[in-house]
Design an enzyme around this catalytic site. Structure first.
Site, PDB file in Angstrom:
ATOM      1  CB  ILE A 156      -0.989  -0.010   1.196  1.00 44.09           C
ATOM      2  CG1 ILE A 156      -1.772  -1.341   1.212  1.00 44.09           C
ATOM      3  CG2 ILE A 156      -1.928   1.194   1.139  1.00 44.09           C
ATOM      4  CD1 ILE A 156      -2.448  -1.737  -0.112  1.00 44.09           C
ATOM      5  N   GLY A 340      27.068   2.127 -22.614  1.00 39.72           N
ATOM      6  CA  GLY A 340      27.430   1.659 -21.267  1.00 39.72           C
ATOM      7  C   GLY A 340      27.116   2.654 -20.169  1.00 39.72           C
ATOM      8  CD  GLU A 363      -3.375   2.766  -9.782  1.00 40.03           C
ATOM      9  OE1 GLU A 363      -4.070   3.424 -10.556  1.00 40.03           O
ATOM     10  OE2 GLU A 363      -2.435   3.246  -9.127  1.00 40.03           O
TER      11      GLU A 363
HETATM   12  C1  FAD Z   1       5.250  -0.219  -6.082  1.00 44.49           C
HETATM   13  C2  FAD Z   1       3.855  -0.743  -5.980  1.00 44.49           C
HETATM   14  C3  FAD Z   1       2.864   0.050  -5.433  1.00 44.49           C
HETATM   15  C4  FAD Z   1       1.565  -0.450  -5.255  1.00 44.49           C
HETATM   16  N1  FAD Z   1       0.616   0.315  -4.631  1.00 44.49           N
HETATM   17  C5  FAD Z   1      -0.599  -0.215  -4.338  1.00 44.49           C
HETATM   18  C6  FAD Z   1      -1.565   0.530  -3.578  1.00 44.49           C
HETATM   19  O1  FAD Z   1      -1.334   1.685  -3.208  1.00 44.49           O
HETATM   20  N2  FAD Z   1      -2.745  -0.073  -3.256  1.00 44.49           N
HETATM   21  C7  FAD Z   1      -3.037  -1.345  -3.647  1.00 44.49           C
HETATM   22  O2  FAD Z   1      -4.118  -1.830  -3.330  1.00 44.49           O
HETATM   23  N3  FAD Z   1      -2.139  -2.078  -4.386  1.00 44.49           N
HETATM   24  C8  FAD Z   1      -0.932  -1.540  -4.721  1.00 44.49           C
HETATM   25  N4  FAD Z   1      -0.008  -2.267  -5.444  1.00 44.49           N
HETATM   26  C9  FAD Z   1      -0.338  -3.605  -5.848  1.00 44.49           C
HETATM   27  C10 FAD Z   1      -0.566  -3.753  -7.348  1.00 44.49           C
HETATM   28  O3  FAD Z   1      -1.759  -3.106  -7.734  1.00 44.49           O
HETATM   29  C11 FAD Z   1      -0.573  -5.252  -7.607  1.00 44.49           C
HETATM   30  O4  FAD Z   1       0.739  -5.728  -7.336  1.00 44.49           O
HETATM   31  C12 FAD Z   1      -0.981  -5.618  -9.014  1.00 44.49           C
HETATM   32  O5  FAD Z   1      -2.319  -5.241  -9.258  1.00 44.49           O
HETATM   33  C13 FAD Z   1      -0.845  -7.127  -9.233  1.00 44.49           C
HETATM   34  O6  FAD Z   1      -1.471  -7.842  -8.203  1.00 44.49           O
HETATM   35  P1  FAD Z   1      -0.650  -8.956  -7.388  1.00 44.49           P
HETATM   36  O7  FAD Z   1       0.654  -8.365  -6.943  1.00 44.49           O
HETATM   37  O8  FAD Z   1      -1.535  -9.485  -6.325  1.00 44.49           O
HETATM   38  O9  FAD Z   1      -0.295 -10.013  -8.472  1.00 44.49           O
HETATM   39  P2  FAD Z   1      -1.032 -11.420  -8.738  1.00 44.49           P
HETATM   40  O10 FAD Z   1      -2.516 -11.232  -8.691  1.00 44.49           O
HETATM   41  O11 FAD Z   1      -0.422 -12.426  -7.833  1.00 44.49           O
HETATM   42  O12 FAD Z   1      -0.600 -11.688 -10.236  1.00 44.49           O
HETATM   43  C14 FAD Z   1       0.620 -12.347 -10.617  1.00 44.49           C
HETATM   44  C15 FAD Z   1       0.498 -12.659 -12.103  1.00 44.49           C
HETATM   45  O13 FAD Z   1      -0.599 -13.552 -12.324  1.00 44.49           O
HETATM   46  C16 FAD Z   1      -1.555 -12.977 -13.218  1.00 44.49           C
HETATM   47  N5  FAD Z   1      -2.903 -13.316 -12.740  1.00 44.49           N
HETATM   48  C17 FAD Z   1      -3.383 -13.216 -11.476  1.00 44.49           C
HETATM   49  N6  FAD Z   1      -4.660 -13.599 -11.426  1.00 44.49           N
HETATM   50  C18 FAD Z   1      -5.014 -13.948 -12.678  1.00 44.49           C
HETATM   51  C19 FAD Z   1      -6.219 -14.420 -13.280  1.00 44.49           C
HETATM   52  N7  FAD Z   1      -7.336 -14.597 -12.571  1.00 44.49           N
HETATM   53  N8  FAD Z   1      -6.216 -14.679 -14.608  1.00 44.49           N
HETATM   54  C20 FAD Z   1      -5.097 -14.484 -15.345  1.00 44.49           C
HETATM   55  N9  FAD Z   1      -3.927 -14.035 -14.838  1.00 44.49           N
HETATM   56  C21 FAD Z   1      -3.886 -13.772 -13.528  1.00 44.49           C
HETATM   57  C22 FAD Z   1      -1.302 -11.459 -13.154  1.00 44.49           C
HETATM   58  O14 FAD Z   1      -1.691 -10.783 -14.344  1.00 44.49           O
HETATM   59  C23 FAD Z   1       0.207 -11.411 -12.948  1.00 44.49           C
HETATM   60  O15 FAD Z   1       0.863 -11.495 -14.190  1.00 44.49           O
HETATM   61  C24 FAD Z   1       1.272  -1.760  -5.678  1.00 44.49           C
HETATM   62  C25 FAD Z   1       2.269  -2.539  -6.302  1.00 44.49           C
HETATM   63  C26 FAD Z   1       3.537  -2.044  -6.448  1.00 44.49           C
HETATM   64  C27 FAD Z   1       4.595  -2.913  -7.087  1.00 44.49           C
END
Ligand code: FAD
Length: 388
Positions: A156, A340, A363
């Protein structure tokens, strides 16, 4: 404060740009090295410039910019510092959800404080042990005038200084699906709420992230944003505009990478000639410009649609996906132009390369964007742009 005409807006935009290059840019190397944003120095200046309230309506103390006016400022922030861009982006995207979905008393109470930066709101959707959206495990069970909130969120942004969190949770039976999801505002001081810092991130150095844990937190029912059961709408609505904001950030990073590459290509001499005279380098520069131009046109179209109140999830997802993929291509090519030296931390291309990669994950991943795009296409929508 508002703008009487386009000229006033342009003067303001220029003053923000001057401020960013004169007062923020010199602090970026220090932020990179220390993993720390000097908030005590910068926040009073952001307040003075109106950055905390850019898209908050004037009646609630903001600058009242529309999307067409906001995107160029976001792109400029991105050119100077990905960390500051992300900080302002999260603050304002959460504020926008309150502007669009909040009840009038919520808006009157919260927005004037958010517009000055006295209060910041972060959005908390992502969970370590479940998927985003309907797979959410966080629950809030009604008890009289309160909800009892239990669950965990991670990654977050702005959790290192934010006091209010907009949390996605189930407030009804899971089998009701989206109708059972709500967005609820949770104060950091609520007993049972812990907020632990996460490890440093790859780019956008200084931006803070937290793991939020809610254990039997008592949250007033009036803290629901919009109506109970409207949560998915709040977050999806917020994400639709937010995807366009992320795309504008990709645009800024890519434009900066091209500017630096053009400059470098003219100055770097090998075998007695500037590398800008070589076909291979010219081809890289031309590819970068084509990619950037495409996104700029998409953003003009989708920003106008948002300002006209037209739903545009398809266009927002296409712009976000094109933006994140093109900024990765452009920063790859900028590294090739710089040779480089691009790998040295003292060169801005190395930082832009890392910052661009956040746009991929922010997002909604590219797979999720493609899923949204294909679903809309198959249901009969087409991304028709400016009238022909
Ligand atoms: C620096 C940073 C800041 C962030 N800030 C916020 C924030 O302020 N608030 C917040 O709520 N979140 C935040 N996030 C989280 C971010 O929105 C999520 O990391 C992102 O949406 C991916 O979700 P996940 O990490 O749970 O990945 P996962 O859901 O675990 O996904 C991993 C991979 O699997 C794929 N996948 C997952 N489910 C499915 C499905 N059902 N079908 C097909 N493919 C799938 C995804 O596309 C991805 O390629 C942040 C992330 C980062 C890195």
């Amino acid at each position: 404060m508002g703008f009487q005409n386009e000229k006033e807006y342009l003067v303001y935009k220029q003053s923000v740009s001057d401020f960013l290059w004169k007062e923020v840019d010199p602090l970026v190397p220090q932020m990179e090295e220390t993993n720390h944003i000097p908030k005590d120095v910068l926040f009073p200046k952001f307040r003075e410039k109106g950055l905390f309230g850019l898209i908050i309506p004037e009646e609630y103390g903001g600058m009242g910019l529309n999307t067409v006016q906001y995107l160029p400022i976001l792109a400029e922030l991105s050119k100077v510092s990905g960390a500051i861009r992300a900080l302002i982006h999260v603050h304002l995207t959460s504020a926008r959800a309150i502007v669009v979905f909040g009840r009038e008393e919520q808006k009157k109470e919260l927005l004037p404080k958010i517009a000055t930066g006295e209060l910041s709101v972060a959005f908390a959707i992502t969970e370590a042990n479940s998927g985003t959206g309907l797979d959410c495990k966080t629950t809030a069970v009604r008890k009289g005038d309160d909800f009892i909130l239990n669950g965990e969120k991670h990654l977050i942004t702005n959790a290192d200084f934010t006091k209010l969190f907009m949390v996605a949770c189930y407030t009804g039976p899971r089998d009701l699906g989206r109708k059972a999801m709500s967005a609820i505002l949770v104060d950091l001081d609520t007993p049972g709420f812990t907020n632990d810092p996460m490890p440093h991130i790859m780019g956008c150095k200084g931006l803070g992230h937290g793991i939020l844990i809610f254990k039997d937190c008592v949250v007033p029912a009036m803290n629901i944003v919009g109506e109970e059961g409207q949560g998915l709408e709040v977050f999806l609505g917020e994400l639709e505009a937010s995807r366009v904001f992320v795309a504008a950030s990709s645009l800024g990073t890519a434009e900066r990478a091209l500017e630096l590459s053009l400059d470098y290509a003219k100055k770097r001499v090998t075998f007695g000639k500037p590398i800008a005279s070589r076909e291979s380098i010219r081809s890289l520069l031309a590819d970068m410009a084509m990619d950037i131009y495409g996104l700029k046109l998409m953003l003009e179209d989708v920003a106008r649609k948002i300002d006209e109140g037209k739903p545009c999830p398809l266009e927002a997802s296409i712009a976000k996906t094109h933006g994140l993929e093109m900024v990765c291509r452009v920063t790859d090519k900028a590294m090739l132009v710089h040779g480089g030296r691009s790998y040295l931390q003292s060169w801005p291309i190395e930082r832009l390369f890392r910052e661009a990669r956040l746009n991929v994950l922010e997002e909604g991943t590219p797979s999720i964007q493609r899923m949204v795009t294909a679903r809309a296409l198959l249901s009969g929508q087409l991304p028709w742009a400016l009238p022909w």
